[in-house]
Design an enzyme around this catalytic site. Sequence first.
Site, mmCIF file in Angstrom:
data_model
loop_
_atom_site.group_PDB
_atom_site.id
_atom_site.type_symbol
_atom_site.label_atom_id
_atom_site.label_comp_id
_atom_site.label_asym_id
_atom_site.label_seq_id
_atom_site.Cartn_x
_atom_site.Cartn_y
_atom_site.Cartn_z
ATOM 1 N N ALA A 219 -4.489 -94.088 -84.152
ATOM 2 C CA ALA A 219 -3.762 -93.314 -83.479
ATOM 3 C C ALA A 219 -2.537 -93.595 -82.617
ATOM 4 C CB ALA A 219 -5.408 -93.794 -82.014
ATOM 5 N N GLU A 220 -2.796 -95.920 -82.637
ATOM 6 C CA GLU A 220 -1.857 -96.265 -81.839
ATOM 7 C C GLU A 220 -0.037 -96.124 -83.225
ATOM 8 O OE1 GLU A 220 -0.905 -97.864 -78.727
ATOM 9 O OE2 GLU A 220 -2.943 -97.569 -77.686
ATOM 10 N N SER A 221 -0.158 -96.389 -83.809
ATOM 11 C CA SER A 221 0.753 -96.368 -84.456
ATOM 12 C C SER A 221 0.412 -95.760 -86.550
ATOM 13 C CB SER A 221 1.067 -98.107 -85.135
ATOM 14 O OG SER A 221 0.045 -98.842 -85.924
ATOM 15 N N TYR B 135 -5.983 -89.579 -75.995
ATOM 16 C CA TYR B 135 -5.778 -90.059 -76.338
ATOM 17 C C TYR B 135 -7.711 -91.199 -76.802
ATOM 18 C CZ TYR B 135 -5.635 -95.953 -78.098
ATOM 19 O OH TYR B 135 -5.468 -96.997 -78.126
#
Length: 274
Positions: A165-167, A252
Amino acid sequence: MALFRYLLLGGLVAGNAAAQDFIQQAAGLRAQAALYEHGRGVRQDYAAAYQLYCKAALLGDSMAAYNLGWMYFNGRGLPRQAGLAVGWFKRAAKAGDAYAARMVAHYGTVQAAEDPACQPEPPPPVVTATLKRKNPHRGAVADWVERIAPVYSIDPELVMAVIQAESGFNPSALSPKNAQGLMQLIPATAERFGVKDIWDPEQNIRGGTAYLHWLLRHFSGKVEWALAAYNAGERTVEQYQGVPPYKETQSYVKRILASYQKTIHPIPPPLGKS
C-alpha cells in the site's frame, strides 16, 4: 491574428462557463447543507451538513467556509474548536465574505488552524506500463520481511500488505510529504526508530516494522487503529478513538485489510522478550 483572437475569445468564454458551473455547483451544495444543518424538510444531520459544506468550500464558496467556521465556533454537531473556526473564517474572508472578516478581526488573537477533515481528495495514482509489470524488487523484499518481522513479533503478511500500500515495493518511492522508501518513513519516524539510512531497503523495513510493533502494542492489537495511525499519526487516532474521518486514511485502511483480512493482531511483547 484574427484566428488567434477567435481562439482566445473562445477560451475565455469556455473558462467563464466552467467557472460559472463551479459557482452554481457550490451554491447548490451549500443550500443542501443548510437544510441538513437546520433540519428544514429533512432530518437534522450535522455530519451530512458538514460534508456538503466542505465540498462547497473546497469549490471556493465563501459562505460555506463561513458556515463551517460557525459550526466549529458554536459546537454545532462538531467539537467546539476556536482554531479551526478562525481558520475557516479567514478562508471565507479571503474569498470576500464580510461577516467572516468581522469574525477574524474580533478573534484575531486566536491561532488559525487548517481543518484536516476537509481536504481535497488526492489525485488517483498513475498506473503506467512499468507499474503494471511484476515488480522485480518483491522477491528480495519478501526475504527481508521474513527475517525482520519475527524479530518484532509482527505477522510478515501484515508488513508485506503495508509495503504494497505504501510504495508498491518500490524502494525509491518518495511522496510529496517526504515519506521515503519501501515503508514510506518520514525522517522523524526513521530517527525515532533508529534508522540511519532511510533509503537502505532493509533498514527502511526495520524502521517501519518497529513502528508497527509500537502501534500494535499501543492500540492493543487493533489492526485498523494501528494502520490508521501509520497513515495519519497515533495522536489523530487517539483523538477520534478509531479510524479518523479522513477519506485518504479510511481508503488506506480498507485497501490493506482487503489483502490482510485480519482486524486483530496478537499484541507483540516488548522487544527482547518472548
